[in-house]
Each structure stands twice: as C-alpha cells, then as structure tokens.
Design a protein around this motif. Structure first.
Motif, mmCIF file in Angstrom:
data_model
loop_
_atom_site.group_PDB
_atom_site.id
_atom_site.type_symbol
_atom_site.label_atom_id
_atom_site.label_comp_id
_atom_site.label_asym_id
_atom_site.label_seq_id
_atom_site.Cartn_x
_atom_site.Cartn_y
_atom_site.Cartn_z
ATOM 1 N N VAL A 16 -9.564 -4.688 -3.816
ATOM 2 C CA VAL A 16 -8.203 -5.216 -3.780
ATOM 3 C C VAL A 16 -8.249 -6.721 -4.016
ATOM 4 O O VAL A 16 -9.120 -7.418 -3.468
ATOM 5 N N VAL A 24 -6.146 -10.223 -3.540
ATOM 6 C CA VAL A 24 -5.042 -10.892 -2.861
ATOM 7 C C VAL A 24 -5.176 -12.386 -3.142
ATOM 8 O O VAL A 24 -6.179 -13.011 -2.746
ATOM 9 N N CYS A 26 -11.993 -2.478 0.660
ATOM 10 C CA CYS A 26 -11.498 -1.620 1.740
ATOM 11 C C CYS A 26 -12.345 -0.342 1.761
ATOM 12 O O CYS A 26 -12.424 0.372 0.745
ATOM 13 N N THR A 58 -0.935 -4.093 -0.894
ATOM 14 C CA THR A 58 -1.012 -5.294 -0.066
ATOM 15 C C THR A 58 0.339 -5.992 -0.121
ATOM 16 O O THR A 58 1.069 -5.906 -1.105
ATOM 17 N N HIS A 104 -1.181 -8.462 4.221
ATOM 18 C CA HIS A 104 -1.290 -7.208 4.963
ATOM 19 C C HIS A 104 -1.817 -6.118 4.037
ATOM 20 O O HIS A 104 -1.421 -6.037 2.865
ATOM 21 N N PHE A 105 -2.682 -5.283 4.568
ATOM 22 C CA PHE A 105 -3.209 -4.138 3.840
ATOM 23 C C PHE A 105 -2.548 -2.872 4.394
ATOM 24 O O PHE A 105 -2.597 -2.619 5.603
ATOM 25 N N ASP A 136 -0.739 -0.493 8.926
ATOM 26 C CA ASP A 136 -0.645 -1.863 8.400
ATOM 27 C C ASP A 136 -1.682 -2.729 9.111
ATOM 28 O O ASP A 136 -1.622 -2.924 10.322
ATOM 29 N N SER A 193 -3.390 -6.495 9.204
ATOM 30 C CA SER A 193 -3.262 -7.878 8.752
ATOM 31 C C SER A 193 -4.638 -8.524 8.652
ATOM 32 O O SER A 193 -5.633 -8.011 9.175
#
Length: 264
Positions: free
Chosen positions: A142, A144, A151, A226, A230-231, A251, A253
């Motif tokens: 991921v 961000v 993950c 995301t 937050h994931f 969720d 963080s």
C-alpha cells in the motif's frame, strides 16, 4: 345449601387448576427404558432403505461424519434429543419399526436393519470437524503519501469449537462442529513494525448479535483501502455453510488504534 354448593364447586375448580400447574414436563417424567431398549441397533429409511441412524445405549449416531452423536431418552410417547432437548412425538414403535414426527410435523418412518454390514456407515473415529487445515496468508503493498507499506494477513485455524445446530434429511436437529479462526494482522513501513495484533471474533461483539456470534466463525479479512492515515480491512463473520454473514470494517490507524464499524 346453595352457598355450600357454590363453595364446593369453587374448591373443585381450584383443585383441578392446581393439579394442572403441578403436572411435570415431559423431560421431568420417568424414562421409558423398555422403549429405549427396543430402539437399539441400526435403522434405515423405510422407503429408500438408506442408513439413517444407529442407537447404542443412550446415544444416537449418524452416518454423516460431520454430525455429532446425541444423547437421547424416551419419556411417555416422546423422544427427547440432544442438549437442546428437542422433542419428537413417537407415532409407532415396535422391535422392527420406529415412526416419529420431525420438526416439520412429517412422519419419519424407519425400519431396523437386519444387515450387519450396515454398521460400516458409522465407522469413523470421531465426527469430522470442518475448518481450514492450513494458514492462509495475504500480503498487500500500500502507498500512502508516496510511502510504501506492507499489510500482512494470516488466517489461522484454531481448536476453538463452534457448535452449529442443523436439520438432517429426516428433519432431526443435529450438531455440526466447526473450528473458529484467529486472524493475525500486521502493518510494516519498511522494516519498521507499526502494528501487529491477533484479531478474534469477540472483538466485534458490540456490532454482531450475541446469538449470531456464538454460531459464527471469523471467516476472512481483506485489505480494502487507506484513508487519511487509516488502513481499512473488510472483515467477515459468517455462519458456516450458510448465507448469513456480517461484513465489518476494521480500521487501523498509524498509531495502532483499532476501530470497527458495520458495513452490512
């Protein structure tokens, strides 16, 4: 004279009502041991001649390897079965015939097997427990704010049993046993571990009704998206072999705080 007659009548009515309240339930009355003795052996469906059940002592066994054996007793003209004490009215019983009504009110007609080889249908050591037999791992990359994150999701089978009552082909309630899962979720930024936690279905008890949760397993988790650091992970809690599921958002963080909400 009329007054005395009235009092006598009231006394009789009160006695009848009182006796009605004191009448013991079927489960409290004395067991019919002779009827239980007649039921010992292997029983077949009277029409299809397929093996239906085996009675040994005070236990009923099923040929389906996923169905748990059930304790039973016979009181008056009723068969009382299992932990839930489900009741099945007996229509007809003899040494070679056993008819009873199932949960739908249909008459199930069984005949006693005369073939010793029919016992082969019950030759499984223990009921088969349905579950994952290996860890299921998922790895998602991921980005961000141009930063790369990993993950990791590992769905681990456990030995936590979940008992699911179902109805077999005869309309009799049986218990199937499943194993629940634990999901290990971790988030890394490079080699830095930002989050690592084991996820249990009990974490969702505030959003999933207790009765449903007790019969469900933590089925799956997938990365969703995301949002502002937050994931979000789509998490499913389902009744095994059924269409009933809760879909929830887990969720996480970047500071490790976990929040959950119901999606559907």
């Amino acid at each position: 004279m009329k007054l005395n007659t009235r009092w006598i009548l009231l006394l009789v009515i009160a006695t009848i009502i009182g006796c009605g309240h004191d009448k013991p339930s079927a489960s409290m009355r004395q067991e019919d041991k002779a009827a239980k003795k007649l039921l010992q052996g292997v029983w077949l469906d009277a029409e299809t001649e397929e093996v239906s059940l085996k009675v040994e002592g005070d236990t009923i066994f099923y040929p389906d390897s996923t169905s748990m054996p059930a304790y039973f007793k016979i009181v008056a003209d009723t068969m009382i079965l299992g932990i839930s004490s489900s009741t099945y009215p007996i229509v007809k019983q003899s040494e070679h015939i056993f008819w009873f009504k199932n949960q739908n009110g249909d008459v199930v007609k069984l005949v006693k097997s005369q073939n010793p080889t029919d016992t082969i249908a019950f030759e499984h050591d223990v009921p088969q427990v349905m579950t994952l037999n290996k860890v299921l791992k998922k790895d998602t990359v991921v980005f961000v704010a141009n930063e790369r994150y990993h993950c990791y999701i590992a769905i681990n089978p456990t030995r936590y049993k979940v008992r699911i009552p179902k109805y077999n082909d005869d309309g009799v309630e049986v218990d199937n046993i499943y194993y629940d899962n634990i999901i290990h979720l971790s988030i890394f930024k490079g080699t830095q571990k930002l989050f690592a936690r084991s996820i249990y279905k009990a974490m969702y008890k505030s959003l999933v009704p207790e009765r449903f949760l007790s019969r469900a397993i933590l089925s799956n988790m997938d990365f969703s998206n995301t949002d502002g650091g937050h994931f979000h992970f789509n998490t499913t809690i389902c009744i095994p072999d059924g269409a009933s599921c809760f879909l929830l958002d887990t969720d996480v963080s970047l500071d490790g705080e976990v929040k959950i909400k119901l999606i559907e």
